[in-house]
Design a protein around this motif. Structure first.
Motif, PDB file in Angstrom:
ATOM      1  N   ALA A   1       5.249  15.674  22.105  1.00 59.00           N
ATOM      2  CA  ALA A   1       4.553  16.396  21.031  1.00 59.00           C
ATOM      3  C   ALA A   1       4.547  17.905  21.298  1.00 59.00           C
ATOM      4  CB  ALA A   1       3.125  15.880  20.898  1.00 59.00           C
ATOM      5  N   GLY A   2       4.406  18.291  22.567  1.00 60.19           N
ATOM      6  CA  GLY A   2       4.422  19.715  22.922  1.00 60.19           C
ATOM      7  C   GLY A   2       5.783  20.340  22.658  1.00 60.19           C
ATOM      8  N   VAL A   3       6.833  19.549  22.868  1.00 67.88           N
ATOM      9  CA  VAL A   3       8.192  20.043  22.615  1.00 67.88           C
ATOM     10  C   VAL A   3       8.369  20.307  21.113  1.00 67.88           C
ATOM     11  CG1 VAL A   3      10.650  19.461  22.713  1.00 67.88           C
ATOM     12  CG2 VAL A   3       9.131  18.822  24.615  1.00 67.88           C
ATOM     13  N   THR A   4       7.925  19.348  20.309  1.00 67.00           N
ATOM     14  CA  THR A   4       8.036  19.491  18.849  1.00 67.00           C
ATOM     15  C   THR A   4       7.262  20.726  18.380  1.00 67.00           C
ATOM     16  OG1 THR A   4       8.148  17.086  18.722  1.00 67.00           O
ATOM     17  CG2 THR A   4       7.664  18.253  16.667  1.00 67.00           C
TER      18      THR A   4
ATOM     19  N   GLY B   1       9.968  23.886  28.513  1.00 69.78           N
ATOM     20  CA  GLY B   1      10.635  25.092  28.008  1.00 69.78           C
ATOM     21  C   GLY B   1      12.094  24.830  27.638  1.00 69.78           C
ATOM     22  N   LYS B   2      12.810  24.119  28.525  1.00 73.82           N
ATOM     23  CA  LYS B   2      14.219  23.814  28.240  1.00 73.82           C
ATOM     24  C   LYS B   2      14.330  22.921  27.002  1.00 73.82           C
ATOM     25  CE  LYS B   2      15.455  22.098  32.287  1.00 73.82           C
ATOM     26  NZ  LYS B   2      16.403  21.503  33.246  1.00 73.82           N
ATOM     27  N   SER B   3      13.386  21.976  26.876  1.00 70.17           N
ATOM     28  CA  SER B   3      13.418  21.036  25.735  1.00 70.17           C
ATOM     29  C   SER B   3      13.083  21.749  24.434  1.00 70.17           C
ATOM     30  CB  SER B   3      12.436  19.885  25.971  1.00 70.17           C
ATOM     31  OG  SER B   3      12.771  19.192  27.158  1.00 70.17           O
ATOM     32  N   ILE B   4      12.131  22.684  24.482  1.00 67.33           N
ATOM     33  CA  ILE B   4      11.809  23.472  23.284  1.00 67.33           C
ATOM     34  C   ILE B   4      13.044  24.267  22.852  1.00 67.33           C
ATOM     35  CG2 ILE B   4      10.491  25.483  22.462  1.00 67.33           C
ATOM     36  CD1 ILE B   4       8.101  24.441  24.108  1.00 67.33           C
ATOM     37  N   ALA B   5      13.716  24.875  23.828  1.00 67.24           N
ATOM     38  CA  ALA B   5      14.915  25.665  23.513  1.00 67.24           C
ATOM     39  C   ALA B   5      15.963  24.808  22.815  1.00 67.24           C
ATOM     40  CB  ALA B   5      15.495  26.268  24.798  1.00 67.24           C
ATOM     41  N   LEU B   6      16.140  23.564  23.294  1.00 66.82           N
ATOM     42  CA  LEU B   6      17.122  22.654  22.680  1.00 66.82           C
ATOM     43  C   LEU B   6      16.699  22.292  21.257  1.00 66.82           C
ATOM     44  CD1 LEU B   6      19.684  20.789  23.353  1.00 66.82           C
ATOM     45  CD2 LEU B   6      17.997  18.964  23.565  1.00 66.82           C
ATOM     46  N   MET B   7      15.418  21.926  21.106  1.00 64.19           N
ATOM     47  CA  MET B   7      14.966  21.413  19.807  1.00 64.19           C
ATOM     48  C   MET B   7      14.776  22.528  18.771  1.00 64.19           C
ATOM     49  SD  MET B   7      15.341  18.340  20.305  1.00 64.19           S
ATOM     50  CE  MET B   7      14.896  17.884  18.632  1.00 64.19           C
TER      51      MET B   7
ATOM     52  N   ALA C   1      18.204  19.167  15.099  1.00 65.74           N
ATOM     53  CA  ALA C   1      17.336  18.389  14.208  1.00 65.74           C
ATOM     54  C   ALA C   1      16.795  17.153  14.928  1.00 65.74           C
ATOM     55  CB  ALA C   1      18.145  17.962  12.985  1.00 65.74           C
ATOM     56  N   GLY C   2      15.779  16.549  14.346  1.00 73.21           N
ATOM     57  CA  GLY C   2      15.258  15.279  14.841  1.00 73.21           C
ATOM     58  C   GLY C   2      14.188  15.460  15.898  1.00 73.21           C
ATOM     59  N   HIS C   3      14.065  14.420  16.775  1.00 72.73           N
ATOM     60  CA  HIS C   3      13.031  14.362  17.804  1.00 72.73           C
ATOM     61  C   HIS C   3      13.717  14.434  19.166  1.00 72.73           C
ATOM     62  CE1 HIS C   3       9.869  12.460  20.304  1.00 72.73           C
ATOM     63  NE2 HIS C   3       9.026  12.825  19.343  1.00 72.73           N
ATOM     64  N   ILE C   4      13.027  14.980  20.173  1.00 76.96           N
ATOM     65  CA  ILE C   4      13.624  15.086  21.515  1.00 76.96           C
ATOM     66  C   ILE C   4      14.083  13.719  22.023  1.00 76.96           C
ATOM     67  CG2 ILE C   4      11.308  15.024  22.625  1.00 76.96           C
ATOM     68  CD1 ILE C   4      14.273  17.026  24.008  1.00 76.96           C
TER      69      ILE C   4
END
Ligand SMILES: [Fe+2]
Length: 386
Positions: free
Chosen positions: A78-81, A107-113, A117-120
């Motif tokens: 949820a934090g990544v989204t 941080g890396k996951s936020i950068a990717l998302m 599109a979509g969910h991590i």
């Protein structure tokens, strides 16, 4: 080494390493073309003054900086989204992640998302096709996960009791800015767990079936640094040389295991972390001695080499004796620094083990383990760790 067996090694992250390096952060942001920063960290580092210090460095260079400090241990999807939405709504063009593995993985996951599109969860696995994310500067404040150089991020969804790895080139930091002075205030308990996580990365990569010469060299140096300095980092945390050894060891171990994966300790750590909510470093510390005892006879030469790295005089010993001495030397380090040693202390029960073992068997770390393992073997190892 059988050179008929192909190997490859790629390090997409630039490593900048040195005491006091944090002061040059703004230059690195500008080099990457960043103007509007999202700084990802956690409340502990806000309280410790680290986030404030980083914000000061950035704002003195006129960099527009917004903070996102909601990261929890064992970070949530949820934090990544939420972070990715902030990037898009507020036109953030670079991520700076400061903290332990949780903050860096988030941080890396936020950068990717922010660019996909979509969910991590849709990208769980290795090299699931995606577009490159925003540039990331990863600044570790612990010495363990190696997330700053790792091709993986581990994300949890606690309401579903799941935890998964998202891995690949697009899950790497652009720059790893490693400043040992940021880890001197890390409490002893976290120094133990993160330090043993780093050791396990180096060791599991070193003895596994997928290792290769470049990874082996990185693992050997990493284990040498940990053998020399983990006790000092735990019992005299202000010793910046010991902290620097540990941070370098952690970063090098992450580079070592990127192309090799790990072993049984990491295979079991994932479901144990998700179901029993055991912090990653703690579960690794508990499992490593029994995993080594399970594996030692499958790779005597490597465990004998580990004995030498841990300063055991192996000259009077047979290969078998030296290998077992290597296991004992690592177990002694784990005992000396007072690492957790019981799964039961975290509420794991005998009746949980079959399901945990079944889930562990799905890990990509199982097939590279030096000794083939069945679910029954994993139950046996976990039972010894209860
Ligand atoms: Fe780990």
């Amino acid at each position: 080494m059988n050179y008929h067996q192909h190997f490859s090694f790629e390090l997409p992250t630039r490593i900048e390493f040195g005491i006091g390096l944090i002061e040059s952060l703004a230059e690195h942001v500008l080099q990457l073309g960043g103007k509007r920063v999202l700084l990802v960290s956690d409340k502990g580092l806000v309280a410790a003054g680290v986030v404030g210090r980083v914000v000061d460095i950035l704002t003195s260079a006129d960099l527009d900086t917004r903070t996102f400090t909601e990261v929890e241990p064992e970070p949530e999807a949820a934090g990544v989204t939420e972070g990715a939405k902030i990037c898009n709504d507020d036109a953030r063009d670079i991520i700076i992640a400061v903290g332990g593995g949780s903050a860096l993985d988030t941080g890396k996951s936020i950068a990717l998302m922010a660019r996909n599109a979509g969910h991590i969860r849709d990208y769980a696995g290795l090299e699931i096709p995606s577009s490159p994310g925003l540039p990331v500067i990863a600044i570790p404040t612990t010495a363990g996960t190696g997330s700053e150089c790792a091709v993986w991020s581990v994300i949890s969804e606690k309401d579903r009791n799941i935890k998964y790895g998202v891995g690949g080139r697009n899950m790497t930091a652009t720059v790893a800015l490693c400043d040992p002075s940021l880890s001197v205030s890390l409490p002893a308990r976290l120094t133990v767990g993160t330090g043993l996580d780093a050791l396990t990365h180096a060791l599991e990569s070193y003895v596994n079936k997928a290792t290769q010469p470049i990874s082996e060299a990185l693992s050997e140096k990493s284990m040498e640094l940990i053998s020399r300095s983990l006790r000092t980092a735990v019992f005299n945390g202000a010793d910046v040389q010991a902290r620097a050894d540990m941070l370098l060891a952690s970063t090098m171990a992450a580079c070592a295991f990127a192309p090799t994966r790990l072993g049984l300790a990491h295979a079991m750590a994932m479901p144990l972390g998700a179901k029993a909510k055991i912090p990653h470093g703690d579960v690794i510390s508990i499992l490593l001695p029994e995993v080594m005892r399970f594996n030692v006879n499958a790779n005597l030469a490597k465990f004998a080499r580990i004995a030498s790295i841990f300063d055991v005089d192996t000259r009077p010993l047979s290969l078998r004796e030296a290998a077992h001495a290597g296991v004992d030397a690592v177990a002694q380090l784990i005992a000396d620094i007072g690492a957790p040693n019981s799964l039961a202390a975290y509420g794991v029960q005998e009746s949980d083990l079959d399901a945990l073992a079944e889930e562990s068997m799905e890990s990509g770390n199982i097939v590279v383990n030096p000794r083939p393992a069945t679910a029954a073997d994993l139950v046996d190892i976990m039972r010894k760790c209860l």
